[in-house]
Design a protein around this motif. Structure first.
Motif, mmCIF file in Angstrom:
data_model
loop_
_atom_site.group_PDB
_atom_site.id
_atom_site.type_symbol
_atom_site.label_atom_id
_atom_site.label_comp_id
_atom_site.label_asym_id
_atom_site.label_seq_id
_atom_site.Cartn_x
_atom_site.Cartn_y
_atom_site.Cartn_z
ATOM 1 N N ASN A 105 -3.900 -16.355 11.473
ATOM 2 C CA ASN A 105 -4.031 -16.383 10.012
ATOM 3 C C ASN A 105 -3.395 -15.165 9.373
ATOM 4 N N THR A 106 -2.516 -14.494 10.104
ATOM 5 C CA THR A 106 -1.771 -13.364 9.559
ATOM 6 C C THR A 106 -0.452 -13.274 10.308
ATOM 7 N N PHE A 107 0.517 -12.631 9.690
ATOM 8 C CA PHE A 107 1.818 -12.479 10.334
ATOM 9 C C PHE A 107 1.785 -11.285 11.279
ATOM 10 N N ILE A 108 2.250 -11.524 12.504
ATOM 11 C CA ILE A 108 2.345 -10.454 13.483
ATOM 12 C C ILE A 108 3.665 -10.628 14.232
ATOM 13 N N GLU A 109 4.040 -9.567 14.980
ATOM 14 C CA GLU A 109 5.350 -9.589 15.646
ATOM 15 C C GLU A 109 5.261 -10.109 17.082
ATOM 16 N N PHE A 110 4.252 -9.672 17.818
ATOM 17 C CA PHE A 110 4.137 -10.071 19.223
ATOM 18 C C PHE A 110 2.708 -10.559 19.525
ATOM 19 N N ILE A 111 2.655 -11.499 20.429
ATOM 20 C CA ILE A 111 1.381 -11.952 20.995
ATOM 21 C C ILE A 111 1.496 -11.845 22.506
ATOM 22 N N TYR A 112 0.498 -11.255 23.110
ATOM 23 C CA TYR A 112 0.432 -11.157 24.570
ATOM 24 C C TYR A 112 -0.512 -12.249 25.091
ATOM 25 N N TYR A 113 -0.154 -12.852 26.205
ATOM 26 C CA TYR A 113 -1.062 -13.863 26.774
ATOM 27 C C TYR A 113 -1.063 -13.756 28.302
ATOM 28 N N HIS A 114 -2.167 -14.222 28.867
ATOM 29 C CA HIS A 114 -2.341 -14.268 30.326
ATOM 30 C C HIS A 114 -2.942 -15.617 30.702
ATOM 31 N N ILE A 115 -2.539 -16.105 31.861
ATOM 32 C CA ILE A 115 -3.216 -17.236 32.491
ATOM 33 C C ILE A 115 -4.095 -16.656 33.598
ATOM 34 N N VAL A 116 -5.395 -16.949 33.529
ATOM 35 C CA VAL A 116 -6.374 -16.385 34.463
ATOM 36 C C VAL A 116 -7.037 -17.533 35.216
ATOM 37 N N ALA A 117 -7.121 -17.393 36.526
ATOM 38 C CA ALA A 117 -7.807 -18.394 37.350
ATOM 39 C C ALA A 117 -8.252 -17.731 38.635
ATOM 40 N N GLY A 118 -9.378 -18.188 39.133
ATOM 41 C CA GLY A 118 -9.880 -17.659 40.391
ATOM 42 C C GLY A 118 -10.188 -16.182 40.342
ATOM 43 N N GLY A 119 -10.501 -15.655 39.142
ATOM 44 C CA GLY A 119 -10.842 -14.246 39.019
ATOM 45 C C GLY A 119 -9.652 -13.320 39.046
ATOM 46 N N ASN A 120 -8.442 -13.822 38.798
ATOM 47 C CA ASN A 120 -7.255 -12.979 38.836
ATOM 48 C C ASN A 120 -6.277 -13.433 37.757
ATOM 49 N N ILE A 121 -5.405 -12.506 37.349
ATOM 50 C CA ILE A 121 -4.356 -12.829 36.388
ATOM 51 C C ILE A 121 -3.185 -13.430 37.158
ATOM 52 N N LEU A 122 -2.785 -14.627 36.765
ATOM 53 C CA LEU A 122 -1.691 -15.301 37.451
ATOM 54 C C LEU A 122 -0.375 -15.189 36.698
ATOM 55 N N VAL A 123 -0.457 -15.270 35.374
ATOM 56 C CA VAL A 123 0.748 -15.232 34.547
ATOM 57 C C VAL A 123 0.498 -14.275 33.388
ATOM 58 N N SER A 124 1.466 -13.429 33.106
ATOM 59 C CA SER A 124 1.424 -12.542 31.931
ATOM 60 C C SER A 124 2.766 -12.638 31.217
ATOM 61 N N ASP A 125 2.719 -12.717 29.897
ATOM 62 C CA ASP A 125 3.964 -12.815 29.139
ATOM 63 C C ASP A 125 3.715 -12.390 27.698
ATOM 64 N N THR A 126 4.828 -12.269 26.973
ATOM 65 C CA THR A 126 4.763 -11.861 25.574
ATOM 66 C C THR A 126 5.489 -12.889 24.730
ATOM 67 N N LEU A 127 4.898 -13.290 23.630
ATOM 68 C CA LEU A 127 5.513 -14.217 22.691
ATOM 69 C C LEU A 127 5.976 -13.443 21.460
ATOM 70 N N GLN A 128 7.200 -13.655 21.099
ATOM 71 C CA GLN A 128 7.683 -13.058 19.853
ATOM 72 C C GLN A 128 7.472 -14.076 18.741
ATOM 73 N N MET A 129 6.758 -13.684 17.718
ATOM 74 C CA MET A 129 6.342 -14.599 16.662
ATOM 75 C C MET A 129 7.265 -14.480 15.462
ATOM 76 N N PHE A 130 7.710 -15.666 14.996
ATOM 77 C CA PHE A 130 8.511 -15.714 13.772
ATOM 78 C C PHE A 130 7.755 -16.420 12.652
ATOM 79 N N SER A 131 6.591 -16.922 13.011
ATOM 80 C CA SER A 131 5.726 -17.534 12.014
ATOM 81 C C SER A 131 4.296 -17.405 12.528
ATOM 82 N N ARG A 132 3.376 -18.007 11.799
ATOM 83 C CA ARG A 132 1.975 -17.927 12.224
ATOM 84 C C ARG A 132 1.594 -19.028 13.213
#
Length: 1577
Positions: A484-511
């Protein structure tokens, strides 16, 4: 039950480093995210987001440590230096081996790579989860009966469903928790599976719930199965009906089917009874009873009970059990059998449930989905055709700005999933949403859901959603992130089995942004995505989404059946496909059992439930499992957000910790968490952790104390609680073993496997499950179990008696079944043999049977879908084991069946034994005295009519065995020594179960040191020991004691002592083969602890708390004891029992520390007691056992004097030394008159043989301990060898064990055993041409040599040469027909009453025999434990269930009868004791003819004896002459018979003279009329 993860999250706020108000003024510089859980061999991934660089570089270190005392041990660590802004991944590998403990994660940041300028540091406690492997246990059946084999597979998989190469320990525990079988370090095979089997005893085994326990990589996994006692009835009654009934249904209907053991339908009448029973009442008295009478029943009938006749008010039926019992009377056999089935009445109303719980959080102006399931009361989904699918909703929103709003809405349950999804759209000012839902307009189904506003200090929100409905491994999953606000980057992780499997950054051009993630196998079955950004004011804005990942589509398994290659349908080809070179495994279960909820295959629901445990304490996606017959079958999955209510808890519920100088916000609270108080959403109210999930709603506004709880899930599952298959265990069909499809194979390189299996004869439908294990793709499960129709177009079943006597005509009952679509003619053939003849009908008499040689054939027409029964009489003309072959053939195939029967001579058997020790340790040759054969040469004496014995019945054999013990694994025992094949004594008691175990243990211990037994033979013996241990443990009680009888819970000190001795000796029986057999230490410990507790600590004497079964342990004298009130009381001394207990406790090996202390104390105190009073002992047996106990316990003060006194009591006769209260007659005898040759006679009965054997054995053990003269020991040894009353066995079980111990010590002490070799020559004085010889040496020293003599009279001459010691035994058996010819005891002590008059037959053809026998002990006082054996005529049976009920009724009537059983054509009764009161010990039972047998022998044996002193006996016979007159047709024993008499008696019809005359006149008139008509034509 309180979810532990709730407690963890509520206390987790202190684990986050929150920025202070001063720190918020500067921009955040880092955000580090790490898993909350650590496990062994884990590549731990940490995400480091460098938001801003205030220095040239930024160094982050992460260390996992374990608290060890006051210090920390480093487990793993990683360090990274960053020189620019970005999101980075740090990894570190944990150790392979990690134990539970306090683990912490230390994260620190430094301004340079030298780690000098520390910017921050944080120590956070980690959750430890040592699970690396999940183990699934598959059993071939949910329940078993005695004699079946438990087959099991252990399937270990990783979290990603890949196979594991590992080892594990598998333990099988009985219902009392005692381990009875251990499989150590079992390694998975090439397919990644451990496959094992465990045979259950065919006799008594602990009935109840058993456990398979697997210990793998520090984790325990359990699976239970049930063992039921099952005895086949004469015919079966199966009631099939639904197991549930709706309240407003018309009624309940079903089918009653009854079949004989051949599979043929029962003809007769049937009474069907419905009882309405209360589920809550303990009395279980029927509330109402309804009855249906079926006057003519032909194998099958339908029934229907309508609800109106059950009750006028249907509500009164809810929660009741409807029990339907069918009682079928077979007219032909006049026998009744019953079957039963039960159903539960429940309300047809539908329950609804908010999936995932009823407490949630929402984000304003962002959609929020809720899921509502419609569930039937049995846990199953709504039927698709159910038109009532509307859920009425009342939605109340709390808004501080515009006020509260309430609206109504509806949503429809999906016809596919029975779940409705409803989307809420909260307003910007909404603080709370209350959703009330109900099914249709039924108020009873009302449920509530509460959602409160997600707390954000700056009202910034982010939301994750997904349009992907069915995420699967190997596919992409699309996510949508919205802010609900404009931001530049979003960080995300995929977590399973008690561990981080995937980490990445999304560059946002809209909300709003769509992105995709490839799903890997490590994400199955559940994962979550967490996305976050750091707002301009330093707030961390975060959201997470839990989603299910289907891991079952990596590779698929298929299964099909091909019956086209075998038109007889006796076999079927199995075709299965999976990944190439995969391991595939199959299992089958009977269809009706499957429908009742039984399962024996792996399911994805079972697998996924286990794999979810890897994600604790994180949230998981919605997974609702549907039930069918109480078993999970199908599921519904949906992605949902976490329960989190702020940024802090969002990370934690995703299984992550966040370390940052940004503001990871949390609800402010003043609740004291150290005292167990946690905050509600308002931050002001608190609730006690004890109130979590109590359904009391301590946080009334937001109900945070009920978050994640499922207290509102209610099903009417009374039918599924506990043992849900109890209704099936009286039907043989449900015990059918699907082992024919318990197969495992490897697919070929093309991914296909084809193999053939033989199909069981019984016509039924099988449900086949399977799984595959691929090296590349892991686990695959057959998605839908496949049905397989195992019905053959034509087959036959053959049954008949298993035991007949010479001259009897036995009938084989052959049932021919035609399941083909057309009528067929089946040709039955009784194959020709020299061993039997077919009995043809005499055409002259039409009733008498004439045996004929050659094959016999009969063509049987059978209509389509029906069956015919054909009775085929045969006459055996050989003795021993007989095989009768019958075949059937028709246009669609054929089948051959063999029937096994044992043929014995008619009359009553007698047994003679002569045992002679050969001792060539000094001389090198010896001609033994001639062994006299006890049979007369002539069958009938001159001028006499009575035969001296049954012609052809005498059988004489010579047995030779090396060494001095005289017991080995004889060929006829099949490596299973027991009281039946060694002593001809039944073993229906605890002491005999101990004997069967111990005698195999002692024999194996004797044979192993000389390498006289091969490894293959050892494995057979160890198999026997495992079976014997089961039977022995059946009599072991929970407190560690042993009981003598199954229907009693009274413990026996004497029995526990001998059992403890046997178990202790078995611990060392085969140390190198502990994989195949081991006595658990816990068993020894509990038995030793209980035995030690039976000691009187003030005196040291052991007390018998129950009946004294072995009279040798009755005290010989009394001793004065001071009571609590200081008076003197005379009590039995119990010295022999104390000595036995001291021996048992002093010889135990490994015990627990406490039990060992108790055993040592009891041994010492008991030995002191014996030592104190041993000088007063005058009984030889009591003195010998007391002395040996003192020597064993190390009490040697009075050893020499006592031994001297003991030896002075010895009797020395015929170069033998022995101890007895009366003389024992030697077998060396000279004949009077001119014949002065010394001959060896048969062993004579004595009422002290067992006593003398036991006393001499203990005395011999004491003398060996004191290095007695060799000649004395030889004379003791000679006496023991002559006391064999049987080949191998002595007189009874207990004296056999004691003698074996003494003679084994004697044998082991002989240093020359390895050099022994003897040659034997045998001749007969009745046949000068007969000569037999052989040699025994180390290659066959313990292999019994057997020779049959050419005649049964005269004598056998024996010459022995060589060096060594051996035992020669001459055994003669023959049969008599008259009571006066039977051998009598020296002192008759038992009386059997007027048994000949009290054994009566009834029925038209004497098809029933009613017995009433009253044994009594006439010698005064009481006998020891006594046994009565009653031989039953061939073809008659006695039901074991009937005998068991009779025993229980007899106990209630104060009888001394304790057990009864029927086997091998005899009924056996066990008594605590017998006395002169014969009425108290009378037994009454009935035998019914079940298998037609004609020309039955008229004399049958009857015996009563004292078990532990068998010389006290009464052996006689009873006669039923009328049985001898029964011909084949009188017992309905042939298809050729023109008629078959009815069993039920009825008055005959006397024809009227006038009616007869009228009939004749009319017949003549009609014949005349027909003749005239012919002429006119």
């Amino acid at each position: 039950m309180k979810p532990m993860w709730l407690l963890a999250i509520l206390g987790s706020a202190c684990l986050f480093q929150l920025a202070t108000s001063a720190e918020l003024k500067k921009d955040p510089t880092y955000l580090i995210v790490a898993p909350t859980t650590v496990r062994p061999n884990q590549l731990l991934r940490i995400s480091a987001a460098i938001l801003k660089l205030e220095y040239e570089s930024f160094t982050v270190t992460a260390i996992v440590r374990k608290l060890n005392g006051d210090n920390y041990d480093e487990i793993c660590s990683t360090t990274e230096t960053f020189s620019r802004v970005g999101n980075y991944e740090m990894t570190m590998l944990t150790r392979d081996s990690m134990s539970p403990g306090n683990y912490t994660l230390r994260v620190a940041g430094y301004s340079d790579s030298s780690q000098i300028g520390q910017i921050f540091s944080n120590d956070t406690e980690l959750f430890f989860n040592g699970k690396e492997v999940s183990v699934f246990i598959q059993l071939s059946r949910p329940f078993y009966r005695q004699g079946q084999t438990v087959r099991l597979r252990v399937i270990p998989v990783q979290k990603n469903l890949m196979a594991v190469s590992t080892t594990m320990d598998v333990t099988i525990k009985d219902p009392d928790g005692y381990p009875v079988r251990k499989f150590y370090t079992q390694h998975t095979n090439a397919g990644g599976v451990v496959s094992l089997s465990y045979a259950l005893s065919p006799n008594l085994v602990s009935f109840g719930d058993w456990t398979v326990q697997v210990y793998c990589q520090d984790y325990l996994y359990n699976k239970t199965f049930r063992v039921e006692e099952f005895y086949p009835p004469l015919f079966y009654v199966n009631v099939s009906m639904p197991t549930t009934m709706l309240r407003n249904s018309f009624g309940i209907s079903g089918v009653v089917a009854s079949n004989h053991t051949t599979g043929r339908g029962t003809k007769g009448s049937c009474i069907i009874t419905l009882e309405i029973l209360s589920m809550s009442s303990s009395e279980r008295e029927p509330i109402n009873t309804l009855t249906r009478e079926i006057p003519y029943f032909d194998g099958r009938t339908d029934f229907m009970f309508n609800r109106q006749e059950m009750s006028e008010n249907p509500n009164t039926l809810v929660g009741k059990e409807l029990r339907v019992t069918a009682r079928v009377l077979d007219w032909f056999y006049n026998t009744t059998s019953i079957g039963f089935q039960s159903a539960i009445v429940y309300i047809e109303d539908v329950e609804i449930k908010f999936l995932g719980g009823s407490v949630w959080s929402f984000k304003p102006e962002l959609p929020f989905s809720i899921y509502i399931a419609g569930i039937k009361r049995d846990g199953s989904p709504l039927d698709p055709y159910n038109e009532n699918r509307t859920i009425n909703l009342e939605i109340a929103e709390t808004d501080d700005i515009v006020g509260d709003r309430t609206r109504l809405d509806t949503v429809e349950l999906s016809t596919e999933t029975s779940v409705a999804e409803y989307v809420l759209y909260p307003k910007a000012t909404t603080n709370r949403i209350l959703v009330r839902a109900k099914y249709e307009n039924e108020q009873d189904t009302r449920r509530e859901l509460v959602a409160t506003r997600f707390w954000s200090p700056n009202d910034y929100y982010i939301q994750l959603t997904t349009p992907t409905k069915s995420p699967s491994v190997g596919q992409y999953m699309i996510f949508n992130v919205k802010t609900n606000t404009f931001i530049e980057f979003i960080y995300y992780h995929i977590v399973a089995g008690g561990n981080i499997l995937v980490s990445d950054t999304l560059q946002m051009f809209s909300r709003n942004k769509l992105f995709s993630v490839a799903l890997s196998r490590d994400m199955a079955p559940n994962a979550r995505i967490i996305a976050y950004f750091v707002a301009a004011d330093g707030q961390v804005v975060v959201d997470s989404l839990n989603f299910n990942v289907n891991g079952s589509r990596l590779h698929e398994m298929t299964l099909r059946f091909n019956r086209g290659k075998d038109f007889t349908y006796s076999s079927v080809e199995i075709s299965s496909t999976a990944d190439p070179l995969s391991y595939v495994a199959f299992s089958a279960i009977e269809y009706q059992l499957y429908e009742l909820g039984a399962r024996n295959g792996l399911t994805w629901e079972e697998v996924y439930q286990e794999l979810y445990t890897y994600d604790a304490p994180a949230n998981t996606s919605i997974s609702h499992y549907w039930l069918k017959q109480g078993q999970m079958e199908g599921s519904f999955n949906a992605p949902v957000p976490s329960y989190a209510h702020d940024a802090n808890s969002t990370f934690f519920f995703a299984g992550l910790y966040a370390f940052s100088d940004a503001n990871v916000s949390a609800v402010y609270t003043t609740c004291n968490k150290t005292q167990g108080y946690y905050p509600c959403m308002d931050g002001k109210s608190c609730y006690d952790f004890k109130d979590i999930c109590t359904n009391r709603e301590e946080c009334g506004y937001d109900r945070r104390d009920e978050m994640g709880c499922f207290n509102n899930e209610t099903y009417d599952v009374a039918l599924y609680n506990g043992d849900k298959l109890w209704r099936t265990r009286h039907i043989r069909q449900y015990f059918l073993d699907g082992s024919f499809l318990w197969e495992d194979q490897f697919t070929k390189p093309d991914g296909r496997i084809d193999f053939k299996v033989d199909v069981p004869t019984y016509p039924t439908t099988w449900v086949v499950s399977g799984f595959a294990m691929s090296k590349d793709y892991g686990l695959a499960i057959l998605p839908i179990p496949t049905q397989f129709d195992g019905v053959r177009p034509m087959y036959i079943t053959v049954e008949g008696t298993s035991h007949v006597r010479n001259g009897e005509h036995m009938t084989l009952r052959v049932a021919v079944f035609n399941f083909w679509i057309e009528d067929m003619d089946v040709l039955l053939t009784v194959h020709s043999s020299d061993d039997y003849q077919f009995v043809e009908l005499d055409l002259n008499t039409a009733v008498l049977g004439v045996p004929v040689d050659g094959p016999h054939q009969v063509l049987v027409p059978v209509f389509a879908g029906s069956n015919r029964q054909v009775l085929l009489p045969v006459r055996p003309r050989t003795f021993g084991h007989l095989v009768i072959t019958i075949s059937a053939s028709c246009v669609v195939g054929g089948q051959t069946v063999v029937h096994h029967v044992f043929v014995d001579h008619y009359g009553v058997p007698e047994h003679y034994i002569t045992s002679k020790q050969v001792d060539l340790t000094i001389a090198n040759s010896e001609r033994l005295p001639d062994m006299l054969l006890p049979v007369d040469e002539v069958v009938v004496d001159p001028e006499q009519r009575i035969q001296n014995y049954v012609p052809g019945s005498p059988k004489t054999r010579i047995f030779v065995l090396g060494d001095v013990v005289g017991v080995s694994f004889f060929p006829y025992t099949h490596y299973d020594l027991n009281s039946e094949n060694l002593l001809r004594q039944p073993y229906g008691t605890g002491a005999e179960a101990v004997f069967n175990f111990a005698v195999n243990v002692y024999t194996l211990k004797l044979l192993r040191p000389l390498s006289s037994i091969t490894m293959e033979e050892i494995n057979k013996v160890l198999f026997t020991l495992n079976i014997a241990l089961q039977e022995m443990m059946f009599y072991m009680q929970e407190d560690g004691s042993f009981k003598e009888f199954r229907w009693s819970d009274k413990s026996s000190t004497w029995l526990t002592a001998i059992a403890l001795q046997a178990l202790s000796d078995a611990r060392t029986v085969s140390p190198d083969k502990f994989q195949d057999f081991e006595v658990p230490v816990v068993t020894l410990t509990k038995a030793a602890a209980w035995l030690a507790a039976q000691q009187d600590n003030s005196t040291g004497a052991f007390q018998e708390i129950n009946t004294i079964y072995n009279r040798r342990f009755t005290s010989d004298f009394t001793l004065p004891f001071e009571t609590e009130d200081e008076t003197i009381e005379y009590r039995p001394s119990n010295l022999s029992l104390t000595a036995l207990s001291v021996l048992a406790l002093s010889q135990t090996g490994e015990l627990s520390a406490d039990a060992n202390v108790a055993a040592q104390r009891a041994t010492s105190l008991g030995a002191e007691y014996i030592e104190k009073y041993i000088e007063q002992v005058q009984d030889p047996f009591e003195l010998s056992i007391c002395l040996y106990a003192l020597i064993t316990a190390g009490k040697t003060t009075k050893e020499s004097a006592t031994l001297q006194r003991l030896n002075s009591m010895a009797r020395k006769e015929s170069q033998m030394i022995y101890w007895s209260t009366s003389p024992i007659e030697a077998i060396d005898k000279g004949h009077s008159g001119q014949d002065t040759v010394v001959r060896l006679l048969s062993k004579q009965f004595s009422n002290v043989t067992s006593y003398a054997t036991s006393a001499t054995s203990y005395a011999m053990l004491s003398n060996m301990k004191n290095s007695a003269p060799e000649n004395d020991l030889k004379e003791m040894q000679k006496f023991l060898q002559e006391q064999h009353m049987w080949v191998g066995g002595f007189s009874s079980t207990q004296d056999t064990l004691i003698a074996m111990q003494a003679l084994s010590v004697r044998a082991v002490n002989n240093q020359n055993r390895n050099t022994y070799a003897l040659s034997f020559e045998f001749r007969s004085d009745q046949n000068e041409n007969w000569f037999e010889s052989f040699t025994i040496d180390q290659s066959n020293w313990f292999k019994q040599q057997v020779i049959e003599t050419p005649s049964h009279w005269g004598s056998i001459q024996t010459v022995v040469k060589g060096h060594g010691v051996a035992l020669i035994q001459l055994e003669t058996t023959l049969n008599h027909e008259h009571e006066f010819q039977l051998r009598k005891p020296p002192n008759p002590v038992f009386h059997l009453g007027n048994y000949n008059n009290d054994i009566r037959t009834s029925g038209f053809n004497h098809s029933y025999i009613d017995y009433r026998i009253c044994p009594s002990y006439i010698a005064g006082g009481q006998s020891g434990m006594s046994v009565m054996e009653v031989a039953v005529p061939s073809g008659y049976v006695v039901h074991n269930r009937t005998l068991q009920k009779y025993v229980l009724d007899a106990r209630a009537a104060n009888s001394t009868l304790r057990n009864a059983e029927y086997y091998n054509n005899k009924a056996v009764f066990y008594f605590d004791y017998l006395d002169q009161n014969e009425e108290r010990s009378c037994v009454e039972f009935s035998a019914v003819r079940w298998f037609p047998v004609a020309n039955i022998t008229q004399t049958l044996s009857l015996k009563v004896f004292e078990y532990y002193e068998p010389g006290n006996f009464n052996y006689t016979l009873y006669e039923k002459v009328q049985l001898r007159t029964l011909t084949v047709c009188l017992v309905c024993g042939s298809y050729q018979c023109p008629y078959c008499p009815h069993y039920a008696s009825a008055p005959g019809l006397t024809p009227s003279i006038s009616l007869t005359a009228f009939t004749v006149i009319i017949t003549l008139f009609l014949l005349k009329f027909q003749h005239i008509s012919t002429i006119l034509k």
